[in-house]
Design a protein around this motif. Sequence first.
Motif, PDB file in Angstrom:
ATOM      1  N   ASN A  33      31.186  59.239  -6.934  1.00 56.49           N
ATOM      2  CA  ASN A  33      32.226  58.256  -6.629  1.00 56.49           C
ATOM      3  C   ASN A  33      31.696  57.081  -5.818  1.00 56.49           C
ATOM      4  O   ASN A  33      32.180  55.950  -5.979  1.00 56.49           O
ATOM      5  CB  ASN A  33      33.375  58.944  -5.889  1.00 56.49           C
ATOM      6  N   LEU A  34      30.724  57.306  -4.963  1.00 59.69           N
ATOM      7  CA  LEU A  34      30.151  56.196  -4.196  1.00 59.69           C
ATOM      8  C   LEU A  34      29.371  55.246  -5.097  1.00 59.69           C
ATOM      9  O   LEU A  34      29.329  54.040  -4.843  1.00 59.69           O
ATOM     10  CB  LEU A  34      29.250  56.731  -3.084  1.00 59.69           C
ATOM     11  N   THR A  35      28.757  55.775  -6.148  1.00 56.65           N
ATOM     12  CA  THR A  35      28.077  54.900  -7.105  1.00 56.65           C
ATOM     13  C   THR A  35      29.065  53.944  -7.747  1.00 56.65           C
ATOM     14  O   THR A  35      28.785  52.743  -7.903  1.00 56.65           O
ATOM     15  CB  THR A  35      27.368  55.738  -8.184  1.00 56.65           C
ATOM     16  N   ASN A  39      29.417  49.724  -6.876  1.00 54.45           N
ATOM     17  CA  ASN A  39      28.899  49.008  -8.049  1.00 54.45           C
ATOM     18  C   ASN A  39      27.409  49.253  -8.265  1.00 54.45           C
ATOM     19  O   ASN A  39      26.639  48.331  -8.551  1.00 54.45           O
ATOM     20  CB  ASN A  39      29.172  47.504  -7.917  1.00 54.45           C
ATOM     21  N   GLY A  40      27.004  50.493  -8.086  1.00 55.02           N
ATOM     22  CA  GLY A  40      25.627  50.872  -8.356  1.00 55.02           C
ATOM     23  C   GLY A  40      24.677  50.715  -7.203  1.00 55.02           C
ATOM     24  O   GLY A  40      23.473  50.967  -7.350  1.00 55.02           O
ATOM     25  N   PRO A  43      22.471  54.630  -6.301  1.00 53.28           N
ATOM     26  CA  PRO A  43      22.123  54.826  -7.721  1.00 53.28           C
ATOM     27  C   PRO A  43      22.341  56.238  -8.234  1.00 53.28           C
ATOM     28  O   PRO A  43      22.548  57.176  -7.467  1.00 53.28           O
ATOM     29  CB  PRO A  43      20.628  54.471  -7.744  1.00 53.28           C
ATOM     30  N   PHE A  44      22.312  56.340  -9.550  1.00 50.22           N
ATOM     31  CA  PHE A  44      22.227  57.595 -10.315  1.00 50.22           C
ATOM     32  C   PHE A  44      23.521  58.408 -10.357  1.00 50.22           C
ATOM     33  O   PHE A  44      23.558  59.452 -11.002  1.00 50.22           O
ATOM     34  CB  PHE A  44      21.097  58.500  -9.790  1.00 50.22           C
ATOM     35  N   GLY A  45      24.578  57.988  -9.666  1.00 45.83           N
ATOM     36  CA  GLY A  45      25.821  58.746  -9.728  1.00 45.83           C
ATOM     37  C   GLY A  45      26.390  58.795 -11.134  1.00 45.83           C
ATOM     38  O   GLY A  45      26.837  59.842 -11.610  1.00 45.83           O
ATOM     39  N   ASP A  46      26.363  57.641 -11.837  1.00 41.59           N
ATOM     40  CA  ASP A  46      26.853  57.600 -13.215  1.00 41.59           C
ATOM     41  C   ASP A  46      25.999  58.474 -14.122  1.00 41.59           C
ATOM     42  O   ASP A  46      26.510  59.139 -15.031  1.00 41.59           O
ATOM     43  CB  ASP A  46      26.844  56.156 -13.729  1.00 41.59           C
TER      44      ASP A  46
END
Length: 263
Positions: A33-35, A39-40, A43-46
């Motif tokens: 959720n922090l990613t 807005n990125g 990193p790497f959350g998505d």
Amino acid sequence: MFIRNESFYSFRKNYPVVFSLVIIHIVLFAWINLTSLTNGLIPFGDTIFQLGVGFNAAIAAGELWRLITPVFLHQGLTHVILNSFALVLFAPPLEKMIGRSRFIIVYLLMGLLANVATFYLGGLYYSHLGASGAVFGVFGIYMYLIWKRKDLIDAASAQLILILTLFSVVMTFLSPNINVYAHIFGLFSGFLLAPFFLRNAVPFFSVQHYKAPAEEPVFNPNRWKGRRRFRAPIGQRLPRWIGYAFVVLIVVGLLARAAELFF
């Protein structure tokens, strides 16, 4: 049996598997959720979400790790809180009764079987995530205890877990966006696996030991004057607050769903 009165340190020490699972839930939830929120910038959350979500079409294409990774992932705040609270409240006795190694094996196996059922019954484009299947598996083990192993569970705990399990099953069919397959087959998998993992299990007793006074107590009517009321350390009170919050969330969820159905 389900009353948590340990400090944070003792809970972490006594139930390392449960503690680790809850930390994994929180860290991955925050990361994903922090990613999105930054807005990125983080990193790497998505990537974690896209590679870990249980997407049936991807599983059919050979990405079999998706049968287990959803057990650790959550996207909604209520979802991660309810599953983590359920683990904190109900999983520690099982970890103590059957041992750390057997507990983590049966926990992951219950989550896996719940996701396998979702794969075969949910349709090709069905996607899901969450530890609910494994959590319902924990409830399934307790159902087996109530049925066959009453030596491992006291009557009060049996009544409590039976009521909560029935309530959770009812809510499974009333609440929207719920993976019904994972809940139901997680429950059944826990019940069916229980006799194999409960061999040589030892009863769980949560007992507080008190140090006996060195001398015979003497009544003093003024002993409380000028003294502040004793309060347990916050680490010991926190689990109780978590339990209260868990009950409140269940009630609020039920009322919200009732309002959607009837108004």
